[in-house]
Motif scaffolding. Sequence first.
Motif, PDB file in Angstrom:
ATOM      1  N   LYS A  71       0.875  -1.166   0.000  1.00  0.00           N
ATOM      2  CA  LYS A  71       0.000   0.000   0.000  1.00  0.00           C
ATOM      3  C   LYS A  71       0.910   1.213   0.000  1.00  0.00           C
ATOM      4  O   LYS A  71       1.528   1.543   1.000  1.00  0.00           O
ATOM      5  CB  LYS A  71      -0.830  -0.036   1.272  1.00  0.00           C
ATOM      6  N   LYS A  72       0.992   1.851  -1.165  1.00  0.00           N
ATOM      7  CA  LYS A  72       1.907   2.985  -1.277  1.00  0.00           C
ATOM      8  C   LYS A  72       1.187   4.135  -1.936  1.00  0.00           C
ATOM      9  O   LYS A  72       0.332   3.937  -2.792  1.00  0.00           O
ATOM     10  CB  LYS A  72       3.100   2.618  -2.184  1.00  0.00           C
ATOM     11  N   PHE A  73       1.601   5.330  -1.589  1.00  0.00           N
ATOM     12  CA  PHE A  73       1.066   6.489  -2.271  1.00  0.00           C
ATOM     13  C   PHE A  73       1.728   6.653  -3.630  1.00  0.00           C
ATOM     14  O   PHE A  73       2.870   6.287  -3.829  1.00  0.00           O
ATOM     15  CB  PHE A  73       1.347   7.755  -1.468  1.00  0.00           C
ATOM     16  N   ASN A  77     -17.726   0.875  -0.860  1.00  0.00           N
ATOM     17  CA  ASN A  77     -17.064   0.948   0.431  1.00  0.00           C
ATOM     18  C   ASN A  77     -15.762   0.174   0.445  1.00  0.00           C
ATOM     19  O   ASN A  77     -14.941   0.374   1.334  1.00  0.00           O
ATOM     20  CB  ASN A  77     -17.988   0.385   1.520  1.00  0.00           C
ATOM     21  N   PRO A 121     -12.853   3.131  -1.532  1.00  0.00           N
ATOM     22  CA  PRO A 121     -13.448   4.457  -1.316  1.00  0.00           C
ATOM     23  C   PRO A 121     -13.002   5.417  -2.404  1.00  0.00           C
ATOM     24  O   PRO A 121     -11.827   5.596  -2.677  1.00  0.00           O
ATOM     25  CB  PRO A 121     -12.877   4.880   0.041  1.00  0.00           C
ATOM     26  N   TRP A 143      -7.327   8.201  -3.838  1.00  0.00           N
ATOM     27  CA  TRP A 143      -5.909   7.960  -3.703  1.00  0.00           C
ATOM     28  C   TRP A 143      -5.494   6.629  -4.302  1.00  0.00           C
ATOM     29  O   TRP A 143      -4.312   6.370  -4.427  1.00  0.00           O
ATOM     30  CB  TRP A 143      -5.500   7.998  -2.231  1.00  0.00           C
ATOM     31  N   HIS A 192      -6.409   3.362  -3.166  1.00  0.00           N
ATOM     32  CA  HIS A 192      -6.151   2.262  -2.242  1.00  0.00           C
ATOM     33  C   HIS A 192      -7.450   1.621  -1.806  1.00  0.00           C
ATOM     34  O   HIS A 192      -8.490   2.259  -1.740  1.00  0.00           O
ATOM     35  CB  HIS A 192      -5.424   2.781  -0.996  1.00  0.00           C
ATOM     36  N   TYR A 204      -9.968  -0.201   0.864  1.00  0.00           N
ATOM     37  CA  TYR A 204     -10.288   0.128   2.233  1.00  0.00           C
ATOM     38  C   TYR A 204     -10.092  -1.095   3.107  1.00  0.00           C
ATOM     39  O   TYR A 204     -10.565  -2.178   2.794  1.00  0.00           O
ATOM     40  CB  TYR A 204     -11.742   0.585   2.323  1.00  0.00           C
ATOM     41  N   PRO A 241     -10.328  -1.989   7.340  1.00  0.00           N
ATOM     42  CA  PRO A 241     -10.470  -1.423   8.685  1.00  0.00           C
ATOM     43  C   PRO A 241      -9.277  -1.722   9.580  1.00  0.00           C
ATOM     44  O   PRO A 241      -8.954  -0.959  10.453  1.00  0.00           O
ATOM     45  CB  PRO A 241     -11.751  -2.073   9.212  1.00  0.00           C
ATOM     46  N   GLU A 242      -8.613  -2.841   9.295  1.00  0.00           N
ATOM     47  CA  GLU A 242      -7.431  -3.095  10.119  1.00  0.00           C
ATOM     48  C   GLU A 242      -6.253  -2.350   9.519  1.00  0.00           C
ATOM     49  O   GLU A 242      -6.264  -1.938   8.389  1.00  0.00           O
ATOM     50  CB  GLU A 242      -7.079  -4.586  10.124  1.00  0.00           C
ATOM     51  N   ASN A 243      -5.240  -2.258  10.303  1.00  0.00           N
ATOM     52  CA  ASN A 243      -4.046  -1.602   9.779  1.00  0.00           C
ATOM     53  C   ASN A 243      -3.341  -2.518   8.807  1.00  0.00           C
ATOM     54  O   ASN A 243      -3.477  -3.720   8.851  1.00  0.00           O
ATOM     55  CB  ASN A 243      -3.100  -1.247  10.920  1.00  0.00           C
ATOM     56  N   HIS A 244      -2.578  -1.869   7.999  1.00  0.00           N
ATOM     57  CA  HIS A 244      -1.864  -2.626   6.971  1.00  0.00           C
ATOM     58  C   HIS A 244      -0.606  -3.194   7.584  1.00  0.00           C
ATOM     59  O   HIS A 244       0.215  -2.465   8.128  1.00  0.00           O
ATOM     60  CB  HIS A 244      -1.527  -1.663   5.839  1.00  0.00           C
ATOM     61  N   PRO A 285       2.731  -5.115   6.645  1.00  0.00           N
ATOM     62  CA  PRO A 285       3.484  -5.629   5.502  1.00  0.00           C
ATOM     63  C   PRO A 285       3.925  -7.053   5.759  1.00  0.00           C
ATOM     64  O   PRO A 285       4.092  -7.481   6.897  1.00  0.00           O
ATOM     65  CB  PRO A 285       4.680  -4.684   5.423  1.00  0.00           C
TER      66      PRO A 285
END
Lengths: 187, 586
Positions: free
Chosen positions: B322-324, B496, B499, B517, B519, B521, B523-526, B528
């Motif tokens: 998950k990168k910008f 959903n 997003p 952006w 990515h 969605y 709910p948990e954190n990513h 790696p």
Amino acid sequence: TEEMVAQAERLRGRFQGDPAAEYACAQINAEDAERWFGEGKEPVIKEEARLVATIEQIDRAVGIVPRGAFVKTPLGSVRENRNFEGLSLTEAKKLSSYFHFTEPVNVKNKTLLEKADLDPSTDFLDSLEHDIPPGSWTVQLEKGGTVVVLRSLLWLGLTFYHVPMTKQYGYIYFGTGEKNLDLPFML
Amino acid sequence: MDQSYALGLEPYQTQEPDSACQRYAGGQDPYQGSAGGHGPCQPHEPGYGLCRPGYSPYDDQIPDPKSRMLAIQNAKAYLLKSSTTSGLNLYDHLANMLTKILDEQPTNAVDIIENISKDVKWAQFQKKMDTLRDQHEILPTFEAAEKRKSLFLKADGGDEELEEETGETPLPNVMETAFYFEQAGIGLSKDESFHIFLALKKLISVQPIQTCRFWGKILGLEMNYIIAEVQYREGEEDAEVEEEEGTEEGGKGMGEVEDKDEEKEEDEPPKSTYKPPPVIPKEENGTGANKYVYFVCNEPGKPWVKLPPLTPAQIVCARKIKKFFTGRLDAPVVSFPPFPGNEANYLRAQIARISAGTHISPIGFYQFAEEEGDEEEEAEGGRDTYEENPDFQPLSVAEMVDSLSAWVHHGQSILRQGRCVWLNPFQKSEEEEEEEEEEEEEEEKAEKPDELQQETGPPLLTPVSEDEGIQNIPAWTAQPSTNLIPQYAVAVLQSNRWPGAYAFASGKKFGNIYFGWGHKYSPENHTPALPPPAQAEYPSGPEITETRDPTLAEELAFQAAREEASAAAEEEEEDVAEDDEEEEDD
């Protein structure tokens, strides 16, 4: 209130859209649960409380204003600067010309050398340069260079705009109301 | 002479000519003879020339030369006196002004004489010869406008194109779509929409395109991406496909050469049994995940760049990171697991995932083409193609909003393998594919280092109501654009899971778009992926076994034992042979 904010921070997931919806906080320590509800019931938070807390968090974390828009009078009170003519184009591209509009945390920690350059009437707030993690703001010029837009990557959806050389600026939030905790992985 | 006059003429510095006149007692004043005693006329007063005695144009008599000379000198001295505020003097100023007038010879000089005077004064402060030329500062807005200007210029041969445009144009009506999305509160400003419209038109005139659609906008750190989804006309892609195959073959040739070099080494470390998992070939251009070709540009007005086609490995990796986006297509994507490619590939992969997950249309708009022999293909991966239904009857907006089953996916979903159509990578060649497929399905249960099961995904045109939500959240949120005016409302769906993806439907029109952006969605954190555990260097077996080195005590004990054994085995030769073997093992 602080309690509401602390509680709301633990919640994850989207808002439902119904202000009366209730959340069960599953991750609270046993002590807290006893403190609030001696009966052993799980504490619930209403969505409206969560909404208020989220707004407060967003304002506090990423509410920004351009440098010079607010001045501090010698008596200590902060006023809007009626002579604010806007940032110039070069200044508007720099992150250091925008400040957080909250209680400053870092201003007193700067070295004396840096403090000598500052103007105490306008530089009394935290600048965006030292945000952690570095790079959590994007600066873009839109509309042919007439509008500078800053977007926060910590709260995805917070957008700040400013038209250089004019008094117009403002920020707005469109989004899901969730903090982007994956930010360090994404940069 | 001048000094005395300087002192005496000080009163003239003030703005009150009358009082000055009174105080001026001594000295010869050629101006005092003015009529009425109202004081000498100042140069700016209209009657100036007439007030001066002895200088009237009607006076032919030459007065006394001596006094006249003195008068001239007085006048000149007065004129030469510099003012205290600006450092100029009237004499020079008048001289400059007259020079300028005579040089330029403007019409009606008497009317604009004040402006001329002001200009001359202003010119004093400018340096005439400047080694540093002031560069005309080009405003960035001006530069940006220049770029966009090319969009607004009509292409050559505009008349000819008009005739063709009456037919079907590939150009989508971006403004119309923007209007519908605006009803839902989504979209770009009208300016930007129109610029994008023009940019798409330019793209179409450059490339041979059959259908084109504005896909959306992805935000980035430095710059944003505007993305167009395009389908080429048939037969136009051959040139590019051949180039890519050429490079792939070159790569394989290199691999073979390297293998031969390794075999020539004498000391062979134990060969690793590691075989990299077979590279899953990418789908053909025009099918599956590569069905559409995407063009991106950073801003309307900049040239469109074509994104490379997708490989399944890129999709698999893109799911894990998950990168910008930075906004530059050649930027490297630094991540773990390492992404095969640069930002252009990552962008393409995200676009493909978003398209596969969120491109929906009202039910019935698309239908399957009727073909014979579809049954065999269905077992493999479902139908690939769809076409517009000419008999489409749109449902009412209320129905579209209420039930999610009124919408179907027309984007083919991507399997875990990274392709839309499952492919067994252990096939020997493509020609044998059709014959062997049935056999291989039976053989899957046989022993193979990697067993792959056929992956199936939801077939094309499945209703949206079967989308899985994430935890408690449904996959889509449906709303009418306005509750107040139901007859003109537009049904809007927000995703959903991704997003920023929106779809609208109103009567016979519908559209999908993405602003965000890029990515998914969660709910948990990513988290790696952790690096895999270090692999063993070589397999342990009876031939080579890794054991701990013996300690000194053990070695001494062993040596002592050996000496005893050798002493005892002097008579027995067989024992010596065994000891030798043991020594070699150390």
